[in-house]
Design a protein around this motif. Structure first.
Motif, PDB file in Angstrom:
ATOM      1  N   GLY A 140       0.842  -1.194   0.000  1.00  0.00           N
ATOM      2  CA  GLY A 140       0.000   0.000   0.000  1.00  0.00           C
ATOM      3  C   GLY A 140       0.871   1.235   0.000  1.00  0.00           C
ATOM      4  N   GLU A 141       0.234   2.368   0.047  1.00  0.00           N
ATOM      5  CA  GLU A 141       0.955   3.638   0.062  1.00  0.00           C
ATOM      6  C   GLU A 141       1.821   3.752   1.318  1.00  0.00           C
ATOM      7  OE1 GLU A 141       2.460   6.761  -1.627  1.00  0.00           O
ATOM      8  OE2 GLU A 141       0.829   5.696  -2.619  1.00  0.00           O
ATOM      9  N   LYS A 142       1.278   3.308   2.461  1.00  0.00           N
ATOM     10  CA  LYS A 142       2.024   3.401   3.716  1.00  0.00           C
ATOM     11  C   LYS A 142       3.259   2.493   3.685  1.00  0.00           C
ATOM     12  CE  LYS A 142       1.515   3.112   8.694  1.00  0.00           C
ATOM     13  NZ  LYS A 142       0.649   2.828   9.825  1.00  0.00           N
ATOM     14  N   THR A 143       3.105   1.280   3.173  1.00  0.00           N
ATOM     15  CA  THR A 143       4.235   0.355   3.072  1.00  0.00           C
ATOM     16  C   THR A 143       5.306   0.931   2.157  1.00  0.00           C
ATOM     17  OG1 THR A 143       2.759  -1.530   3.409  1.00  0.00           O
ATOM     18  CG2 THR A 143       4.916  -2.003   2.468  1.00  0.00           C
ATOM     19  N   ALA A 144       4.890   1.474   1.025  1.00  0.00           N
ATOM     20  CA  ALA A 144       5.833   2.076   0.082  1.00  0.00           C
ATOM     21  C   ALA A 144       6.583   3.237   0.740  1.00  0.00           C
ATOM     22  CB  ALA A 144       5.096   2.549  -1.169  1.00  0.00           C
ATOM     23  N   GLN A 145       5.881   4.037   1.501  1.00  0.00           N
ATOM     24  CA  GLN A 145       6.511   5.167   2.180  1.00  0.00           C
ATOM     25  C   GLN A 145       7.504   4.690   3.235  1.00  0.00           C
ATOM     26  OE1 GLN A 145       6.184   8.254   1.082  1.00  0.00           O
ATOM     27  NE2 GLN A 145       7.695   8.908   2.564  1.00  0.00           N
ATOM     28  N   ASN A 146       7.149   3.635   3.982  1.00  0.00           N
ATOM     29  CA  ASN A 146       8.066   3.080   4.987  1.00  0.00           C
ATOM     30  C   ASN A 146       9.329   2.531   4.329  1.00  0.00           C
ATOM     31  OD1 ASN A 146       6.342   3.709   7.083  1.00  0.00           O
ATOM     32  ND2 ASN A 146       5.427   1.670   7.168  1.00  0.00           N
ATOM     33  N   ILE A 147       9.170   1.860   3.200  1.00  0.00           N
ATOM     34  CA  ILE A 147      10.323   1.332   2.474  1.00  0.00           C
ATOM     35  C   ILE A 147      11.204   2.485   1.987  1.00  0.00           C
ATOM     36  CG2 ILE A 147      11.056   0.077   0.399  1.00  0.00           C
ATOM     37  CD1 ILE A 147       8.528  -1.671   0.764  1.00  0.00           C
ATOM     38  N   LYS A 148      10.574   3.532   1.485  1.00  0.00           N
ATOM     39  CA  LYS A 148      11.324   4.696   0.999  1.00  0.00           C
ATOM     40  C   LYS A 148      12.146   5.315   2.126  1.00  0.00           C
ATOM     41  CE  LYS A 148      10.791   9.248  -1.097  1.00  0.00           C
ATOM     42  NZ  LYS A 148       9.852  10.234  -1.649  1.00  0.00           N
ATOM     43  N   GLU A 149      11.536   5.489   3.291  1.00  0.00           N
ATOM     44  CA  GLU A 149      12.247   6.062   4.430  1.00  0.00           C
ATOM     45  C   GLU A 149      13.425   5.183   4.843  1.00  0.00           C
ATOM     46  OE1 GLU A 149       9.357   6.781   7.502  1.00  0.00           O
ATOM     47  OE2 GLU A 149       8.264   8.220   6.252  1.00  0.00           O
ATOM     48  N   THR A 150      13.212   3.880   4.841  1.00  0.00           N
ATOM     49  CA  THR A 150      14.287   2.954   5.195  1.00  0.00           C
ATOM     50  C   THR A 150      15.423   3.022   4.182  1.00  0.00           C
ATOM     51  OG1 THR A 150      12.704   1.472   6.275  1.00  0.00           O
ATOM     52  CG2 THR A 150      14.837   0.537   5.700  1.00  0.00           C
ATOM     53  N   LEU A 151      15.088   3.062   2.897  1.00  0.00           N
ATOM     54  CA  LEU A 151      16.112   3.150   1.852  1.00  0.00           C
ATOM     55  C   LEU A 151      16.923   4.438   1.970  1.00  0.00           C
ATOM     56  CD1 LEU A 151      14.178   1.795  -1.266  1.00  0.00           C
ATOM     57  CD2 LEU A 151      16.060   0.683  -0.044  1.00  0.00           C
ATOM     58  N   LEU A 152      16.245   5.533   2.234  1.00  0.00           N
ATOM     59  CA  LEU A 152      16.943   6.814   2.393  1.00  0.00           C
ATOM     60  C   LEU A 152      17.854   6.792   3.614  1.00  0.00           C
ATOM     61  CD1 LEU A 152      14.077   9.300   1.432  1.00  0.00           C
ATOM     62  CD2 LEU A 152      16.087   8.669   0.059  1.00  0.00           C
ATOM     63  N   TYR A 153      17.387   6.174   4.693  1.00  0.00           N
ATOM     64  CA  TYR A 153      18.202   6.047   5.907  1.00  0.00           C
ATOM     65  C   TYR A 153      19.439   5.176   5.642  1.00  0.00           C
ATOM     66  CZ  TYR A 153      19.695   4.695  10.562  1.00  0.00           C
ATOM     67  OH  TYR A 153      20.454   4.461  11.681  1.00  0.00           O
ATOM     68  N   LEU A 154      19.226   4.029   4.975  1.00  0.00           N
ATOM     69  CA  LEU A 154      20.344   3.137   4.666  1.00  0.00           C
ATOM     70  C   LEU A 154      21.375   3.834   3.783  1.00  0.00           C
ATOM     71  CD1 LEU A 154      18.458  -0.240   4.020  1.00  0.00           C
ATOM     72  CD2 LEU A 154      19.954   0.309   5.952  1.00  0.00           C
ATOM     73  N   GLU A 155      20.910   4.597   2.815  1.00  0.00           N
ATOM     74  CA  GLU A 155      21.827   5.313   1.920  1.00  0.00           C
ATOM     75  C   GLU A 155      22.614   6.377   2.680  1.00  0.00           C
ATOM     76  OE1 GLU A 155      24.113   6.197  -1.123  1.00  0.00           O
ATOM     77  OE2 GLU A 155      22.700   4.535  -1.139  1.00  0.00           O
ATOM     78  N   ALA A 156      21.947   7.095   3.554  1.00  0.00           N
ATOM     79  CA  ALA A 156      22.617   8.141   4.325  1.00  0.00           C
ATOM     80  C   ALA A 156      23.674   7.561   5.267  1.00  0.00           C
ATOM     81  CB  ALA A 156      21.588   8.941   5.122  1.00  0.00           C
ATOM     82  N   ASN A 157      23.490   6.333   5.695  1.00  0.00           N
ATOM     83  CA  ASN A 157      24.404   5.720   6.659  1.00  0.00           C
ATOM     84  C   ASN A 157      25.265   4.605   6.060  1.00  0.00           C
ATOM     85  OD1 ASN A 157      23.641   7.036   9.287  1.00  0.00           O
ATOM     86  ND2 ASN A 157      21.646   6.389   8.522  1.00  0.00           N
ATOM     87  N   ARG A 158      25.281   4.514   4.748  1.00  0.00           N
ATOM     88  CA  ARG A 158      25.987   3.422   4.057  1.00  0.00           C
ATOM     89  C   ARG A 158      27.464   3.324   4.431  1.00  0.00           C
ATOM     90  NH1 ARG A 158      24.622   0.287  -0.210  1.00  0.00           N
ATOM     91  NH2 ARG A 158      22.793   1.556  -0.547  1.00  0.00           N
ATOM     92  N   HIS A 159      28.142   4.435   4.550  1.00  0.00           N
ATOM     93  CA  HIS A 159      29.586   4.409   4.770  1.00  0.00           C
ATOM     94  C   HIS A 159      29.964   4.633   6.233  1.00  0.00           C
ATOM     95  CE1 HIS A 159      30.098   4.126   0.492  1.00  0.00           C
ATOM     96  NE2 HIS A 159      29.322   5.187   0.324  1.00  0.00           N
ATOM     97  N   LYS A 160      29.004   4.511   7.120  1.00  0.00           N
ATOM     98  CA  LYS A 160      29.277   4.684   8.538  1.00  0.00           C
ATOM     99  C   LYS A 160      29.439   3.315   9.187  1.00  0.00           C
ATOM    100  CE  LYS A 160      26.791   9.022   8.866  1.00  0.00           C
ATOM    101  NZ  LYS A 160      25.678   9.734   9.463  1.00  0.00           N
ATOM    102  N   LEU A 161      30.271   3.269  10.207  1.00  0.00           N
ATOM    103  CA  LEU A 161      30.477   2.032  10.952  1.00  0.00           C
ATOM    104  C   LEU A 161      29.567   2.006  12.167  1.00  0.00           C
ATOM    105  CD1 LEU A 161      34.350   1.504  11.178  1.00  0.00           C
ATOM    106  CD2 LEU A 161      32.705   0.089   9.991  1.00  0.00           C
TER     107      LEU A 161
END
Length: 172
Positions: A134-155
């Motif tokens: 649904g729209e909510k699931t898609a939005q949650n996935i988007k937020e998670t992807l953006l978070y993962l990308e922002a923290n990709r190179h952090k330990l």
């Protein structure tokens, strides 16, 4: 090898079997074994093959897989499935709240094989049109992807601590 690592390896194997439409009974069998191994009080690495088979839910093939992980540090069947799976799909398995079945839907229905294409799909509103999303699931996935990308190179602290301890040991 500790029980947690064995469970993690078996769980990853189950996810890849799900992605590749392996036998549903085999997948359920491994899930049942994982459930019982997580509650096993002894160290799996020190348990004999015969005793592994006595653990509820652990059959002969699962016991042999556990023994293979203990002896070689890997599972050949897992490596085979891993080689057949696009790297981006494996990355998607780390998306919080999205399991292998949903990743399989994304991969097979939308032909998306990486997180960049998935993010693009969400922004275009295509993911929420797929059954099970649904729209909510898609939005949650988007937020998670953006978070993962922002923290990709952090330990993570635990990784940094292990590296610093090794560095200190080497310096001494």
């Amino acid at each position: 090898m500790d029980n947690k690592t064995i469970v993690k390896t078996l769980s990853f194997y189950v996810d890849l079997m799900t992605l590749h439409d392996e036998n549903e009974f085999k997948i359920k069998g491994y899930n049942n074994a994982i459930f019982n191994i997580e509650r096993y009080n002894n160290l799996i690495a020190e348990t004999s093959l015969e005793d592994l088979e006595k653990i509820s839910g652990v059959g002969k093939s699962t016991a042999k897989a556990i023994e293979e992980i203990n002896v070689s540090g890997q599972l050949q069947a897992l490596e085979t499935l891993k080689n057949q799976t696009p790297a981006g799909i494996i990355d998607m398995l780390s998306i919080k709240g999205v399991g292998a079945k949903k990743i399989k839907l994304i991969w097979k229905n939308l032909d998306i094989t990486d997180t960049t294409a998935l993010l693009d799909c969400i922004e275009k509103g295509e993911l929420s049109k797929v059954k099970g999303f649904g729209e909510k699931t898609a939005q949650n996935i988007k937020e998670t992807l953006l978070y993962l990308e922002a923290n990709r190179h952090k330990l993570h602290f635990a990784e940094a601590e292990a590296l610093s301890n090794q560095l200190l040991k080497d310096m001494r």
